[in-house]
Design an enzyme around this catalytic site. Structure first.
Site, short mmCIF file in Angstrom:
data_model
loop_
_atom_site.label_atom_id
_atom_site.label_comp_id
_atom_site.label_asym_id
_atom_site.label_seq_id
_atom_site.Cartn_x
_atom_site.Cartn_y
_atom_site.Cartn_z
CG ASN A 57 -1.68 1.23 1.46
OD1 ASN A 57 -1.75 2.08 0.57
ND2 ASN A 57 -2.29 1.37 2.64
CE LYS A 91 -0.17 3.24 4.75
NZ LYS A 91 -0.14 3.35 6.19
CG HIS A 107 -5.83 1.94 5.08
ND1 HIS A 107 -5.44 2.86 6.02
CD2 HIS A 107 -4.81 1.06 4.95
CE1 HIS A 107 -4.22 2.54 6.44
NE2 HIS A 107 -3.82 1.46 5.81
CD GLU A 122 -2.95 5.47 6.78
OE1 GLU A 122 -2.93 5.59 5.54
OE2 GLU A 122 -2.02 4.93 7.43
CD GLU A 177 -3.55 -2.58 7.13
OE1 GLU A 177 -2.41 -2.74 6.71
OE2 GLU A 177 -4.25 -1.60 6.84
N GLY A 219 2.39 1.98 10.93
CA GLY A 219 3.41 3.03 10.87
C GLY A 219 4.08 3.34 12.19
CB SER A 229 4.82 -2.18 12.22
OG SER A 229 4.47 -0.84 12.52
N GLY A 257 4.85 1.28 4.81
CA GLY A 257 6.18 1.88 4.71
C GLY A 257 7.20 1.00 4.00
P1 PGA Z 1 2.75 0.12 7.70
O1 PGA Z 1 1.30 0.39 7.04
O2 PGA Z 1 3.27 -1.15 7.09
O3 PGA Z 1 3.57 1.34 7.32
O4 PGA Z 1 2.55 0.00 9.16
C1 PGA Z 1 0.41 -0.66 6.78
C2 PGA Z 1 -0.85 -0.12 6.17
O5 PGA Z 1 -1.31 0.96 6.56
O6 PGA Z 1 -1.45 -0.76 5.27
#
Ligand code: PGA
Length: 266
Positions: free
Chosen positions: A24, A26, A112, A114, A182, A188, A228, A250
């Protein structure tokens, strides 16, 4: 142009659930970097692979990434689609699932955290998005997960099972739907749940899917872990029962890291 690879299936328990390694991106990457990243990943997807690979760039890069993926098995998805049932119309700034499909993408993320947190997406809205995606021929990757407060108050399982009930359409199958668990507090942050907690939630999700869709479909549906995931913890996380892949934020922005995660499954 990039490269061609083939997939094989792996046996996981009694089920044939091929792992899905999904990135992803983002709101990251401009044209040149995004195209380069897509090509690097395609180059690494050589030969027979026992897992599927999906990347979800921003809309602005979908065309280039789909082109880079031509002739390879790297799949491409969007990060969001509109919740209106209309295919077209006066919805300024929205993108419908049919438009994403028309770009050559095969998947889309929906719900998601976010988007749930920053843009007010409720389960009802996520359900509409997932339904539209499926109706228009995309595979919906439906994201769910509890906040830290919900985990600390012992409500993680209630929250994710309610999200499954509220945001997974009845027309979902293992072909048109993937679940991504998640935990919001793990995204993150570098924090990950214990293996026991991941196993407990994934099992609860599988049970809820069984109630919703029946055992046959629920057994075949992939449940990804996200939050993460990095090269150093991927083998362990992906080795947990009912973890059928990873949704990576990330670490998906560098092809070496993304591929180091995928390679743990070779
Ligand atoms: P992350 O994000 O691997 O940076 O923690 C995962 C995601 O939001 O899909």
């Amino acid at each position: 142009m990039c490269y061609i690879k083939r997939h094989t299936k792996t046996m996981i328990g009694e089920n044939m659930r091929k792992k899905l390694i999904a990135g992803n991106w983002k709101m990251n990457m401009l044209q040149a970097d995004g195209t380069a990243l897509a090509c690097e990943i395609v180059q690494k997807c050589r030969g027979d692979l026992p897992f599927d690979v999906l990347v979800c760039p921003p809309y602005t890069l979908l065309s280039q990434v789909v082109e880079a993926a031509q002739g390879s098995k790297m799949m491409v998805g969007a990060q969001n689609v509109t919740n209106t049932a209309k295919l077209f119309g006066a919805y300024t700034g929205e993108i419908s699932a049919i438009m994403v499909k028309d770009m050559g993408a095969t998947h889309t993320l929906v719900g998601h955290s976010e988007r749930r947190q920053m843009y007010g997406e409720t389960d009802a809205i996520v359900l509409e998005k997932a339904s539209n995606a499926i109706r228009d021929g995309l595979t919906a990757v439906i994201c769910i997960g509890e906040t830290l407060q919900e985990r600390d108050s012992g409500r993680a399982l209630d929250v994710v099972t309610a999200q499954i009930n509220g945001s997974v359409p009845k027309i979902a199958t293992d072909k048109n739907c993937v679940i991504a668990y998640e935990p919001v507090w793990a995204i993150g942050t570098g924090k990950v749940p214990t293996n026991e907690d991941v196993a407990e939630v994934h099992q609860a999700i599988r049970m809820e899917l069984t109630k919703l869709l029946g055992a046959t479909l629920a057994d075949k549906m992939r449940i990804l872990y996200g939050g993460s995931v990095k090269p150093s913890n991927a083998a362990e996380l992906l080795g947990i029962q009912n973890v059928d892949g990873a949704l990576i934020g990330g670490a998906s922005l560098k092809s070496e890291d993304f591929w180091a995660i995928a390679e743990t499954q070779l």
